[in-house]
Design a protein around this motif. Structure first.
Motif, PDB file in Angstrom:
ATOM      1  N   ALA A 143       0.818  -1.206   0.000  1.00 23.19           N
ATOM      2  CA  ALA A 143       0.000   0.000   0.000  1.00 23.19           C
ATOM      3  C   ALA A 143       0.855   1.261   0.000  1.00 23.19           C
ATOM      4  N   ALA A 144       2.017   1.215   0.658  1.00 22.62           N
ATOM      5  CA  ALA A 144       2.891   2.390   0.691  1.00 22.62           C
ATOM      6  C   ALA A 144       3.429   2.697  -0.695  1.00 22.62           C
ATOM      7  N   LEU A 145       3.829   1.664  -1.428  1.00 22.85           N
ATOM      8  CA  LEU A 145       4.324   1.861  -2.790  1.00 22.85           C
ATOM      9  C   LEU A 145       3.204   2.369  -3.681  1.00 22.85           C
ATOM     10  N   PHE A 146       2.000   1.829  -3.518  1.00 17.04           N
ATOM     11  CA  PHE A 146       0.855   2.289  -4.300  1.00 17.04           C
ATOM     12  C   PHE A 146       0.587   3.769  -4.038  1.00 17.04           C
ATOM     13  N   ALA A 147       0.622   4.158  -2.768  1.00 18.45           N
ATOM     14  CA  ALA A 147       0.279   5.538  -2.395  1.00 18.45           C
ATOM     15  C   ALA A 147       1.382   6.533  -2.710  1.00 18.45           C
TER      16      ALA A 147
END
Length: 298
Positions: free
Chosen positions: A42-46
């Protein structure tokens, strides 16, 4: 699991105020989102979003900036979309000025077995920072509406005369629910005040019929000396061809639909599923107001 498609496929680009390198950097934001999704990270996505990004989900929710986007997608990656892949495709990039552009993008979420789960369309605003890094400042996601059937070139019918939702279509539509009520008037007031349903018919015995513009709700007056219990009673399908539906029901081993002898302009036939649940069949619909339309037809 197949890898997400890279988003450097040809897209419409207005580079009058921006360079090809800028356009590639913008498309890379969506490629990064797809990589984060495939990894369940999720961090990479965001990371493609600005810290204070104005993000709107398909449900109309607005998570608070990048932290909210990350938290929301972390829940998705550990819940309903675990193991899925995002195919993100930039459709168009239009530069408003050298450091600001709008982006149209389409995305498809695919299950591990290859089944397409959802398709969305987004309009985004991207901005280049002083350090020349692009990030998404605003992102509005939506599920596109089905495209209407194309009319013949010589058709003279206006779109305002196109079949309404309450008119027959090839696939049967669930358009009716019926509840046996002790006090139909009180229940009608409840559904009208809380859910803005419209009362469009009242029987002499006090039964009330409401609609939300798509589905009709019959609140049937309970007869104290009758055998019908209070509560859910039956539902109804809007069909195109009674004969064809009857043939399908008989082939499924259920009784032939019975004609309903009534002068009310509602369902013409009553049928039964294999477990004895009643449902109505109607070619002309179940009455009630049609859904509102605005001047754009949307």
């Amino acid at each position: 699991m197949h890898q997400p498609e890279e988003t450097n496929a040809p897209a419409q680009e207005n580079t009058q105020d921006g360079t090809q390198d800028d356009a590639r950097a913008i498309r890379a934001l969506w490629a990064e989102m797809a990589r984060g999704w495939a990894a369940g990270d999720a961090a990479l996505f965001a990371a493609s979003f600005a810290e204070e990004c104005d993000f709107t989900t398909v449900r109309g929710d607005k998570p608070p900036g990048r932290t909210g986007i990350e938290a929301g997608h972390d829940a998705l990656f550990h819940g309903p979309y675990a193991g899925t892949v995002l195919d993100a495709r930039v459709v168009a990039v239009r530069f408003l000025r050298p450091d600001l552009a709008t982006v149209e993008a389409e995305s498809t979420i695919t299950a591990p077995d290859g089944e397409s789960l959802a398709t969305t369309h987004a309009l985004a605003v991207v901005e280049r920072t002083a350090e020349r890094h692009w990030s998404i400042r605003a992102f509005h996601n939506m599920i596109p509406a089905p495209r209407p059937a194309q009319q013949a070139p010589d058709s003279r019918e206006s779109t305002v005369n196109a079949p309404a939702v309450n008119e027959p279509a090839a696939r049967p539509k669930l358009r009716h629910l019926a509840i046996v009520a002790r006090d139909p008037e009180k229940l009608a007031e409840f559904y009208s005040s809380v859910f803005a349903m419209e009362l469009f018919h009242r029987d002499p015995d006090g039964s009330c019929f409401l609609s939300d513009g798509y589905l009709s709700l019959a609140l049937i007056k309970h007869q104290l000396d009758g055998d019908t219990p209070v509560g859910f009673n039956h539902f109804g399908f809007h069909i195109e061809d009674t004969a064809a539906t009857t043939e399908a029901l008989l082939a499924a081993g259920t009784p032939k639909p019975a004609e309903r002898f009534t002068n009310r302009p509602f369902a013409e036939y009553r049928a039964m599923d294999p477990e004895g649940n009643w449902f109505d069949l109607s070619e002309h619909g179940f009455g009630g107001p049609r859904p509102p339309t605005d001047s754009t037809g949307s």
